[in-house]
Design an enzyme around this catalytic site. Sequence first.
Site, short mmCIF file in Angstrom:
data_model
loop_
_atom_site.label_atom_id
_atom_site.label_comp_id
_atom_site.label_asym_id
_atom_site.label_seq_id
_atom_site.Cartn_x
_atom_site.Cartn_y
_atom_site.Cartn_z
CG ASP A 1 1.87 -8.78 0.46
OD1 ASP A 1 1.43 -8.94 -0.69
OD2 ASP A 1 2.99 -8.25 0.71
CE LYS B 1 -5.70 -2.60 -6.56
NZ LYS B 1 -4.50 -1.90 -6.08
N GLY C 1 0.68 -14.58 -3.22
CA GLY C 1 -0.66 -14.02 -3.04
C GLY C 1 -1.81 -14.97 -3.31
NE ARG D 1 1.85 -12.90 1.65
CZ ARG D 1 2.01 -12.32 0.46
NH1 ARG D 1 1.00 -12.21 -0.36
NH2 ARG D 1 3.19 -11.85 0.08
CG ASP E 1 -2.77 -3.04 -9.74
OD1 ASP E 1 -3.69 -2.28 -10.08
OD2 ASP E 1 -1.77 -2.64 -9.10
CG ASP F 1 -2.76 -11.76 -5.29
OD1 ASP F 1 -2.39 -11.57 -6.47
OD2 ASP F 1 -2.12 -11.33 -4.31
CG PHE G 1 -2.62 -1.36 -1.31
CD1 PHE G 1 -1.82 -1.61 -2.41
CD2 PHE G 1 -2.45 -2.12 -0.16
CE1 PHE G 1 -0.85 -2.61 -2.37
CE2 PHE G 1 -1.49 -3.12 -0.11
CZ PHE G 1 -0.68 -3.36 -1.22
CB VAL G 2 -7.60 -4.78 -1.30
CG1 VAL G 2 -8.71 -3.78 -1.59
CG2 VAL G 2 -7.09 -5.40 -2.60
#
Length: 186
Positions: A153, A125, A38, A159, A97, A94, A146-147
């Site tokens: 991805d 997040k 990521g 991506r 979370d 990336d 959810f991004v």
Amino acid sequence: MKILLDKEALHDGVAQMAQQIEVAFEGRQLTIVGILTGSVVLMADLIRKIDQPMRVGVIQASSYRGATTQRRELVINSELLIDISGRDVLLVDDIFDTGHTLKSVIEKMQEYGPSSIRSAVLLKKEGRQEVACEPDFTAFRIPDEFVVGYGLDYEDMYRNLPYLAALESHDLKKHAQLATENQLPF
Ligand code: IMP
Ligand code: MG
């Protein structure tokens, strides 16, 4: 898809974070380690915005759901990791979370004897954290959606999108349908 951060916003946020990193590591030998997969897009942009000598390496973390359980299992592969013993390391991911990935990767990397480990993430997040550890540098805080894009991805796709977008339920349906037809979406 709903665009949350366009190309310009991403560029500005990453440039700002690069500047904070430069200040924090001024006069020190920096070793930047990106968490695959990521972080690849962020790494490519970030390292070119940091104007000082550095070593660059990678480590891989992947999580998958077991066939019979809902629990996510995290696998860390440090076979590609460069020598970090005695180094000041900046770990790059990336998204932060729940925080389990970053926490586990930091614990794994401690085994190789770095002199310090700090961390930088593109996104954090809001309201999802389950661990006590916090990234030292965060470019953007985003709501709990959810991004995808800019390295992030969904089932290993999206991506390469140059922007960051939230996947909405009709996007998920379209993705599932195209996946069963074995066609690449978009
Ligand atoms: P954590 O361990 O819960 O902090 O999750 C971190 C990892 O989960 C990231 O490195 C991503 O690979 C993945 N992840 C978490 N949220 C998202 C998202 O919204 N989009 C894509 N990947 C995500
Ligand atoms: Mg992922």
